[in-house]
Write a protein that holds these residues in place. Structure first.
Motif, short mmCIF file in Angstrom:
data_model
loop_
_atom_site.label_atom_id
_atom_site.label_comp_id
_atom_site.label_asym_id
_atom_site.label_seq_id
_atom_site.Cartn_x
_atom_site.Cartn_y
_atom_site.Cartn_z
N ALA A 38 22.04 54.25 64.28
CA ALA A 38 22.03 52.79 64.14
C ALA A 38 20.61 52.26 64.11
N GLU A 39 19.73 52.83 64.93
CA GLU A 39 18.34 52.36 64.96
C GLU A 39 17.62 52.70 63.66
N MET A 40 17.88 53.88 63.10
CA MET A 40 17.24 54.23 61.81
C MET A 40 17.76 53.33 60.70
N LEU A 41 19.05 53.06 60.69
CA LEU A 41 19.61 52.17 59.67
C LEU A 41 19.03 50.77 59.79
N ASN A 42 18.91 50.26 61.02
CA ASN A 42 18.34 48.94 61.24
C ASN A 42 16.89 48.89 60.77
N GLY A 43 16.12 49.92 61.06
CA GLY A 43 14.73 49.97 60.61
C GLY A 43 14.60 50.02 59.10
N ARG A 44 15.46 50.79 58.47
CA ARG A 44 15.41 50.89 57.01
C ARG A 44 15.77 49.57 56.35
N LEU A 45 16.78 48.89 56.88
CA LEU A 45 17.16 47.59 56.32
C LEU A 45 16.06 46.55 56.54
N ALA A 46 15.38 46.62 57.68
CA ALA A 46 14.27 45.70 57.94
C ALA A 46 13.13 45.96 56.97
N MET A 47 12.84 47.22 56.68
CA MET A 47 11.77 47.55 55.72
C MET A 47 12.13 47.06 54.32
N ILE A 48 13.39 47.20 53.92
CA ILE A 48 13.83 46.71 52.61
C ILE A 48 13.67 45.20 52.53
N GLY A 49 14.04 44.49 53.59
CA GLY A 49 13.90 43.04 53.60
C GLY A 49 12.44 42.61 53.56
N PHE A 50 11.58 43.29 54.29
CA PHE A 50 10.16 42.94 54.30
C PHE A 50 9.52 43.17 52.93
N VAL A 51 9.81 44.31 52.31
CA VAL A 51 9.27 44.59 50.97
C VAL A 51 9.83 43.60 49.95
N SER A 52 11.09 43.19 50.11
CA SER A 52 11.67 42.21 49.19
C SER A 52 10.97 40.86 49.30
N PHE A 59 5.81 37.89 42.77
CA PHE A 59 6.36 37.50 41.47
C PHE A 59 6.43 35.99 41.27
N THR A 60 6.67 35.21 42.32
CA THR A 60 6.82 33.77 42.16
C THR A 60 5.58 32.99 42.56
N GLY A 61 4.71 33.57 43.35
CA GLY A 61 3.52 32.86 43.80
C GLY A 61 3.79 31.95 45.00
N HIS A 62 5.01 31.91 45.50
CA HIS A 62 5.38 31.11 46.65
C HIS A 62 6.05 32.02 47.69
N GLY A 63 6.04 31.59 48.92
CA GLY A 63 6.78 32.30 49.96
C GLY A 63 8.23 31.92 49.92
N ILE A 64 8.98 32.36 50.86
CA ILE A 64 10.43 32.08 50.89
C ILE A 64 10.68 30.59 51.08
N VAL A 65 9.85 29.91 51.87
CA VAL A 65 10.02 28.47 52.09
C VAL A 65 9.74 27.71 50.79
N GLY A 66 8.72 28.15 50.06
CA GLY A 66 8.40 27.48 48.79
C GLY A 66 9.49 27.67 47.76
N VAL A 67 10.06 28.84 47.70
CA VAL A 67 11.15 29.09 46.74
C VAL A 67 12.36 28.26 47.11
N LEU A 68 12.69 28.19 48.40
CA LEU A 68 13.85 27.40 48.80
C LEU A 68 13.60 25.90 48.63
N ALA A 69 12.35 25.46 48.75
CA ALA A 69 12.05 24.03 48.58
C ALA A 69 12.16 23.63 47.11
N ASN A 70 11.91 24.56 46.20
CA ASN A 70 11.97 24.23 44.75
C ASN A 70 13.37 24.34 44.18
N LEU A 71 14.33 24.71 44.96
CA LEU A 71 15.70 24.80 44.43
C LEU A 71 16.22 23.44 44.22
#
Length: 71
Positions: A38-52, A59-71
């Motif tokens: 479970a700990e390895m799976l949690n770590g792998r999913l966290a790494m995928i989210g961070f890289v995403s 690719f967009t030039g904005h962070g997650i807050v900027g992308v959500l603000a432009n929706l």
């Protein structure tokens, strides 16, 4: 009428309730709780989210807050 579910206890009284099933522990292996799997799976999913999130910012030039603000 007497059936197989009726038994006589040690005091000689008739117990006509259903016989209780045997209790057993279902071994689920190393896939539940705080286990190494479970700990390895949690770590792998966290790494995928961070890289995403990094890829989103590149690719967009904005962070997650900027992308959500432009929706």
């Amino acid at each position: 009428m007497r059936t197989n579910t009726a038994i006589i206890d040690d005091q000689g009284k008739l117990n006509n309730f259903a016989i209780e099933p045997k209790i057993y522990i279902d071994e689920q292996g190393d896939r539940t709780g705080f286990t190494p799997y479970a700990e390895m799976l949690n770590g792998r999913l966290a790494m995928i989210g961070f890289v995403s999130l990094i890829a989103l910012e590149v690719f967009t030039g904005h962070g997650i807050v900027g992308v959500l603000a432009n929706l």
